[in-house]
Design a protein around this motif. Structure first.
Motif, PDB file in Angstrom:
ATOM      1  N   THR A 124       0.835  -1.205   0.000  1.00 16.80           N
ATOM      2  CA  THR A 124       0.000   0.000   0.000  1.00 16.80           C
ATOM      3  C   THR A 124       0.870   1.255   0.000  1.00 16.80           C
ATOM      4  O   THR A 124       0.622   2.191  -0.766  1.00 16.80           O
ATOM      5  CB  THR A 124      -0.933   0.007   1.230  1.00 16.80           C
ATOM      6  OG1 THR A 124      -1.735  -1.179   1.194  1.00 16.80           O
ATOM      7  CG2 THR A 124      -1.833   1.225   1.247  1.00 16.80           C
TER       8      THR A 124
ATOM      9  N   ALA B 175       2.404   1.744  -3.461  1.00 11.75           N
ATOM     10  CA  ALA B 175       1.455   2.292  -4.434  1.00 11.75           C
ATOM     11  C   ALA B 175       1.301   3.803  -4.257  1.00 11.75           C
ATOM     12  O   ALA B 175       1.288   4.554  -5.236  1.00 11.75           O
ATOM     13  CB  ALA B 175       0.101   1.598  -4.300  1.00 11.75           C
TER      14      ALA B 175
ATOM     15  N   THR C  74       3.037   6.703  -6.914  1.00 12.12           N
ATOM     16  CA  THR C  74       2.196   7.701  -7.564  1.00 12.12           C
ATOM     17  C   THR C  74       2.747   9.110  -7.311  1.00 12.12           C
ATOM     18  O   THR C  74       2.803   9.922  -8.227  1.00 12.12           O
ATOM     19  CB  THR C  74       0.745   7.602  -7.047  1.00 12.12           C
ATOM     20  OG1 THR C  74       0.280   6.279  -7.297  1.00 12.12           O
ATOM     21  CG2 THR C  74      -0.152   8.595  -7.738  1.00 12.12           C
TER      22      THR C  74
ATOM     23  N   ASN D 170       6.872   0.577 -10.527  1.00 11.92           N
ATOM     24  CA  ASN D 170       7.242  -0.274  -9.396  1.00 11.92           C
ATOM     25  C   ASN D 170       8.719  -0.663  -9.482  1.00 11.92           C
ATOM     26  O   ASN D 170       9.429  -0.635  -8.481  1.00 11.92           O
ATOM     27  CB  ASN D 170       6.369  -1.523  -9.342  1.00 11.92           C
ATOM     28  CG  ASN D 170       4.976  -1.238  -8.847  1.00 11.92           C
ATOM     29  OD1 ASN D 170       4.738  -0.257  -8.142  1.00 11.92           O
ATOM     30  ND2 ASN D 170       4.032  -2.084  -9.206  1.00 11.92           N
TER      31      ASN D 170
ATOM     32  N   VAL E 130       2.816  -7.911  -6.168  1.00  7.33           N
ATOM     33  CA  VAL E 130       3.075  -6.648  -6.854  1.00  7.33           C
ATOM     34  C   VAL E 130       3.932  -6.946  -8.077  1.00  7.33           C
ATOM     35  O   VAL E 130       5.012  -7.526  -7.963  1.00  7.33           O
ATOM     36  CB  VAL E 130       3.805  -5.645  -5.927  1.00  7.33           C
ATOM     37  CG1 VAL E 130       4.186  -4.384  -6.672  1.00  7.33           C
ATOM     38  CG2 VAL E 130       2.942  -5.324  -4.712  1.00  7.33           C
TER      39      VAL E 130
END
Length: 170
Positions: free
Chosen positions: A66, A69, A73, A79, A127
């Motif tokens: 989390t 992510a 951003t 990633n 992921v």
């Protein structure tokens, strides 16, 4: 070596008028000669064909996934780029996060972490990430040098070290 089965010559020859799958792709997606003769080098001087992008995945603790992510951003990184950035940023402290209980061995015996397995099962989230093939070589070398069990352990340790609250880092 075994002898070919009776059906192999028939399958390799195909049916009249049909192209094999790779021949069809080559014909349908052929690059014009003018484009094919000018490869686009990458910033480090290698050709994209010599160092292709490879996709993989890592199972991260859900809390770390989390945070990744959100941070990805904010920084506008993929990633894979964020993973590289986190490993480079935490390299000096990485061993503490890979082996919080310390390491035994390393001279005569293969180095191994002491108590590095977690007693409770932590929920994880897969992921996906992509890196160049040469980046995976670097990950494998780091895995060996830090005596990590896997690339996943190495990546998880780097991200954990990166996302550790500032107050805990001191």
């Amino acid at each position: 070596m075994s002898s070919p089965r009776a059906t192999e010559p028939t399958l390799s020859q195909g049916f009249p008028g049909m192209r094999r799958r790779h021949e069809s792709l080559e014909a349908d997606f052929a690059t014009p000669a003018s484009v094919a003769s000018t490869p686009s080098p990458t910033p480090d001087g290698t050709d994209d064909l010599d160092d292709p992008v490879v996709s993989s995945n890592v199972h991260l603790p859900t809390a770390i996934a989390t945070q990744l992510a959100e941070a990805r951003t904010e920084r506008r990184l993929t990633n894979g780029e964020f993973i590289i950035w986190a490993i480079e940023a935490t390299l000096d402290d990485l061993n503490e996060f890979i082996h919080p209980g310390g390491v035994v061995g390393g001279r005569l015996f293969k180095a191994r972490g002491v108590g590095s397995t977690s007693p409770a099962k932590i929920p994880t989230t897969p992921v996906a990430y992509s890196l160049r093939a040469s980046d995976f070589d670097v990950l494998d070398e780091l895995k060996k040098s830090f005596a990590a069990r896997s690339r996943s352990q190495l990546i998880t340790a780097a991200l954990t070290a990166h996302f550790q609250p500032e107050t805990e880092k001191d």
